[in-house]
Structure formats: structure tokens, C-alpha cells
Design an enzyme around this catalytic site. Structure first.
Site, PDB file in Angstrom:
ATOM      1  N   LYS A  82       0.854  -1.194   0.000  1.00 25.17           N
ATOM      2  CA  LYS A  82       0.000   0.000   0.000  1.00 25.17           C
ATOM      3  C   LYS A  82       0.886   1.239   0.000  1.00 25.17           C
ATOM      4  CE  LYS A  82      -3.959   1.867   2.662  1.00 25.17           C
ATOM      5  NZ  LYS A  82      -4.880   1.621   3.796  1.00 25.17           N
ATOM      6  N   SER A 157      -9.871   1.644   2.671  1.00 23.37           N
ATOM      7  CA  SER A 157      -8.958   2.427   1.879  1.00 23.37           C
ATOM      8  C   SER A 157      -7.911   1.617   1.104  1.00 23.37           C
ATOM      9  CB  SER A 157      -8.223   3.429   2.779  1.00 23.37           C
ATOM     10  OG  SER A 157      -7.428   2.769   3.730  1.00 23.37           O
ATOM     11  N   SER A 181     -10.163  -0.922   6.758  1.00 19.17           N
ATOM     12  CA  SER A 181      -9.554  -0.729   5.436  1.00 19.17           C
ATOM     13  C   SER A 181      -8.829  -1.931   4.857  1.00 19.17           C
ATOM     14  CB  SER A 181      -8.581   0.444   5.475  1.00 19.17           C
ATOM     15  OG  SER A 181      -9.303   1.636   5.365  1.00 19.17           O
TER      16      SER A 181
HETATM   17  N1  GLN Z   1     -13.290   3.727   6.106  1.00 15.08           N
HETATM   18  C1  GLN Z   1     -12.800   4.116   7.398  1.00 15.08           C
HETATM   19  C2  GLN Z   1     -12.432   5.567   7.374  1.00 15.08           C
HETATM   20  O1  GLN Z   1     -12.688   6.197   6.421  1.00 15.08           O
HETATM   21  C3  GLN Z   1     -11.627   3.264   7.776  1.00 15.08           C
HETATM   22  C4  GLN Z   1     -10.403   3.632   7.079  1.00 15.08           C
HETATM   23  C5  GLN Z   1      -9.233   2.790   7.445  1.00 15.08           C
HETATM   24  O2  GLN Z   1      -9.369   1.727   8.052  1.00 15.08           O
HETATM   25  N2  GLN Z   1      -8.070   3.282   7.124  1.00 15.08           N
HETATM   26  O3  GLN Z   1     -11.886   6.086   8.292  1.00 15.08           O
END
Ligand code: GLN
Length: 496
Positions: A82, A157, A181
Site C-alpha cells: 500500500k 482504503s 480498510s
Molecule cells: N473507512 C474508514 C475511514 O474512512 C476506515 C479507514 C481505514 O481503516 N483506514 O476512516
């Protein structure tokens, strides 16, 4: 052409050991495959051919000299990262204009551990900007597409990390998970996706979002492959004081089955508003399968989990606000030229460098931590955190693992969710696990009856008992099979 991307780790290593192909061939064909498939998917922001070929040459030398067995658990295996993970000499952009030109001067421990385990570093993967989001739509460099349906999001994400594996470009990637994410994109793309217990994997060198919530983990198409990657990743790192000693072999009890295991189900989650009937059916099917395999199904209650979302959207933005303060155009990040004073340079640089969702989180965090407001929100959110953690501790007195949905629905279309708060609901079942700090993973249980898209079930383990959930996932895999490469990409290569 050999479809290395559709092979598992053991298969690649066996082929290398038997000299059916070389590590250099694995690397070269992986990039050829990416060049074709990624035109449609856009999972990669950067590919690292020279680094991969160097690593491959080392592996090939070891094979020639009869030392392949000493080269590590990921020897010769293509792995991608990532884009919030530093790797010396590569861009680490976090999919943000703010870091568009940032070149890593050092390597994150999680990446370093993969390299030490013999992995071939393939490149850096698209994500929501600074990991804020559930769809990769907030990436400043354009979204990633779901290999199962290119009109739909891969989740987020870590959407690039999930899509690269689902499209058979590589067999393993790393992502990070602050509220869901890893698990939600794993579910949307129909692959295995593990967020280990907080502290299993070092966060050193991973650009921080919520330091008390962030954790790194693998995406793969089999449970065994996830266990191999975890074996490479886990353990204490002197550079991250929250990382823990972890000398577990994650592959050790995968074949033990679930007979006699107690699996918790949470009735309130199964009745949650927004949970689609096709996802509910799949989760019920997985529960029935585990019962048939000899597990005892036990209802457990997590009474404070319904407050997890509210607590997360206080704690997460507060931590993000403080972590992102370093991107001030002086220490790090985009610097807008020609300003008469520092104040206007900060303002212009941050206005241009950050996208809308990042700004929303920063402003929310700044407000929540301001005097007077702090006591009203931040402090109670920390109290809720303790209550949620206690809920899990109590539940684990009665069960070895908990099974829930990952996401209330399957992958949605680009632009379909415009309202940020609706987007936040994507993580309604995953967030409480980050808040409590225990392990959670998504395991693919086939396609939804209505949408025909992948559905994952979430398995949750007590802290540092991540091997429990992997064991349950391995049992489910005997029923549902290993995750396939998404059909459009498997056919293209004539693989599987
Ligand atoms: N979708 C969640 C957020 O927007 C989690 C994001 C993540 O785990 N990095 O914060």
C-alpha cells in the site's frame, strides 16, 4: 505464459525449488501481467522493476548454490505494498497531492520484513487519500476498479491492495486497517484479508492515520498464504514501542478444523439496519457450515458496539489531525511557492495539497481537540472505547472466535455513495475491532444472490489469538474453496 499471479505462495516456491522457472522469470512475467491487467484496474501507482529484479537475482543465485531453503518464507514471491508504506527510493504518496513528490529515505519495518523473507517487491498500491475512505475514490490519482465489476469500487482504503490480488497480478499484498480498510476491500474483492491484533505488526515507516488504531496485514487468495505473510511480518520491532513479541507459527493449526471450537454470533449485528438480505444469507450459510463441521455456535452480546462508529469518528479524526500536522509544507509535503509569510504558505500548501475528505477529518479533529469541546467528545469516546473492549473480553470468556458480516452490502458503483456519513457506515461491523484492538479478518464465502458480487464474513479473535480466526477461516476454506482470481482476469490469462 505462466500465470504466477494466480498461483499461491507454496506453488511458486515449489516451482522455484524444482527449477521449473526462475525468480527472474517470475518477476518479469509479473510486470508483463500488471502492464496488461492494470490498464483496466489501476491498482498500482508505481512499479519497482529494478528492485524486484535485484531481489530475484539474489534468489536465483541461492537456487543455483543450493541455498534456496534458507531464503525465507516469501522467497521469490511477488509482493506489493500500500502506498502509505515507505520503501527506500520509491514514492510514498498516500495517494495525496501533498506527498506526490515524496521519495522514501527509509523502509518501513513491515516492508523490510517481507524483503528479508525473500519477497520480490513489485510496487506501490493505490488507496484512499491518507487512508480516509472506503472506496479509493478519494485517491488524488484516480480510483482503483473492482476486478469483479469494473464499474464498481474495490472498497477502501486499501482498495489497490485488494484489487491487485483479486485480479491475479500478485498473490500477496500488504494493506493497513484503521477502521476496516483491510477487511472491507477484502470482502468487496472476494479475497482473504487479515487485520492482525494491534501490536502484532510494527507500524514503523507506515504513514500514520490513527496511531492507536492502525495495523498492517496481508491480502491473499488463500488462508495459508495469509499465514505465510503473517509469519514474515509479526513480531517485536524496537522502532515501534507498541509492537509485541509474537513467536506464533500462523500456519501451525490451520488443518485442525473447528470441531469443539465455540464460535460467537452477534444477533444485533444480524438485525442491523442496512444489512442486505444477500449478505445476511451468506453469513447465515457460513454459520451453518461451521456448525456442520462440528463447531458450537454461541450467541454473544456486544452491547456497546453500536457506539463504536461514534467513538471512532471522534478518536480517528483527533489522531489524524495530530498526525497530519507534519504536512505543513516545511517539514513535509507540497510547498506552494512565492508567499510573503509563513502563514499564507501553510494555508495555500494545505489547501492545495489535501483533498476534501482529508480536510474534513483534519478540521473535525482540530475542533474536537479544542478546549471546551475536548471534554465533551474526546474524553467520553475514550470511555466508550474501554466499554467496547470490556464487551469483547466478556464475550471471549464464552467463545474462541466471533463471526459477523464484514460490510452491510457488496461493492457499490462509483459515485453511488456521495454522502460521507453514508460512506462511513461501510465500516459498521469492522470498527469496533480496531477500537478494542483485537484481530479481525475477512474470508470470502462466495457471491451474493442478488448482485452476483463477492461477500466476505468477518472472523474476530481475542487479542494475540489471531491463529484462532485463521483456523476457522481454513475450515471454511475446505467448504468454499480458495478465492479465485476474478473471472475476467482469470480468463484473460487462461489461468485456473
Ligand atoms: N473507512 C474508514 C475511514 O474512512 C476506515 C479507514 C481505514 O481503516 N483506514 O476512516
Amino acid at each position: 505464459m505462466t500465470a504466477f499471479g494466480s498461483m499461491g505462495i507454496a506453488q511458486i516456491k515449489a516451482g522455484l525449488a524444482a527449477k521449473e522457472f526462475s525468480a527472474s522469470e517470475v518477476a518479469a512475467q509479473t510486470f508483463e501481467n500488471i502492464a496488461r491487467a492494470d490498464e483496466q484496474v489501476h491498482a498500482f501507482l508505481e512499479t519497482t522493476e529494478a528492485l524486484a529484479q535485484d531481489a530475484a537475482a539474489r534468489i536465483d543465485r541461492a537456487i543455483a548454490e543450493g541455498r534456496f531453503g534458507d531464503m525465507g518464507v516469501l522467497a521469490g514471491v511477488p509482493v506489493a505494498f500500500k502506498d502509505n508504506m515507505n520503501l527506500t527510493g520509491t514514492h510514498t504518496t498516500c495517494s495525496s497531492r501533498m506527498l506526490e513528490n515524496y521519495v522514501s529515505p527509509y523502509t518501513a519495518t513491515c516492508v523490510e520484513k517481507c524483503l528479508q523473507a525473500g519477497a520480490l517487491p513489485i510496487g506501490k498500491l493505490n488507496m484512499d487519500e491518507f487512508a480516509f475512505g472506503s472506496s479509493t475514490e478519494t485517491s488524488a490519482f484516480g480510483p482503483t476498479r473492482n476486478p469483479w465489476d469494473l464499474e464498481r469500487v474495490p472498497g477502501g482504503s486499501s482498495g489497490g491492495s485488494a484489487a491487485a490480488v483479486a485480479a491475479g497480478m500478485v498473490c500477496a499484498t500488504l494493506g493497513s486497517d484503521t477502521g476496516g480498510s483491510i477487511r472491507q476491500p477484502g470482502s468487496f474483492c472476494g479475497i482473504v484479508a487479515v487485520k492482525p491484533t494491534y501490536g502484532v505488526v510494527s507500524r514503523y515507516g507506515v504513514v500514520a492515520f490513527g496511531s492507536s488504531l492502525d495495523q498492517v496485514g496481508p491480502f491473499t487468495r488463500s488462508v495459508e498464504d495469509a499465514a505465510f505473510v503473517l509469519n514474515a511480518l509479526a513480531g517485536r520491532d524496537p522502532l515501534d514501542c507498541t509492537s509485541q513479541v509474537c513467536d506464533v507459527d500462523f500456519t501451525a493449526n490451520l488443518a485442525e478444523g473447528v470441531c469443539g471450537m465455540r464460535i460467537g454470533v452477534v444477533p444485533a449485528f444480524m438485525e442491523a439496519q442496512g444489512l442486505t438480505s444477500e449478505v445476511r444469507e451468506k453469513v447465515e450459510d457460513a454459520i451453518a457450515q461451521l456448525k456442520a463441521l462440528g463447531a458450537e455456535i454461541v450467541e454473544v452480546d456486544l452491547p456497546h458496539a453500536r457506539a463504536a462508529m461514534s467513538a471512532y469518528y471522534v478518536l480517528g479524526p483527533c489522531e489524524a489531525f495530530s498526525n497530519l500536522a507534519r504536512f505543513d509544507s516545511v517539514r513535509y509535503g507540497y510547498c506552494d511557492p512565492d508567499h510573503a509569510d509563513l502563514g499564507s504558505q501553510y494555508e495555500a500548501s494545505r489547501a492545495i495539497g489535501f483533498g476534501a475528505e482529508a480536510k474534513r477529518r483534519i478540521m473535525l479533529g482540530s475542533y474536537l481537540l479544542s478546549s471546551g469541546v475536548y471534554d465533551k467528545y474526546y474524553y467520553p469516546a475514550q470511555q466508550v472505547r474501554t466499554l467496547i473492549t470490556q464487551d469483547y473480553t466478556q464475550a471471549y470468556e464464552r467463545v474462541d472466535c466471533i463471526l459477523t458480516p464484514v460490510s452491510p452490502r457488496t461493492a457499490f458503483k462509483f459515485g453511488e455513495i456521495g454522502d460521507p456519513t453514508e460512506m462511513y457506515l461501510s465500516d459498521m461491523f469492522t470498527i469496533s475491532i480496531n477500537i478494542a484492538g483485537n484481530g479481525g479478518m475477512s474470508f470470502p464465502v462466495g457471491l451474493g444472490r442478488e448482485t452476483g458480487l463477492p461477500v466476505g464474513v468477518q472472523l474476530i479473535s481475542p487479542a494475540f489469538k489471531d491463529a484462532n480466526m485463521l483456523r476457522v477461516a481454513a475450515a471454511l476454506e475446505t467448504v468454499y474453496g480458495k478465492a479465485p482470481v476474478a473471472p475476467a482476469f482469470a480468463e484473460e490469462k487462461g489461468a485456473e
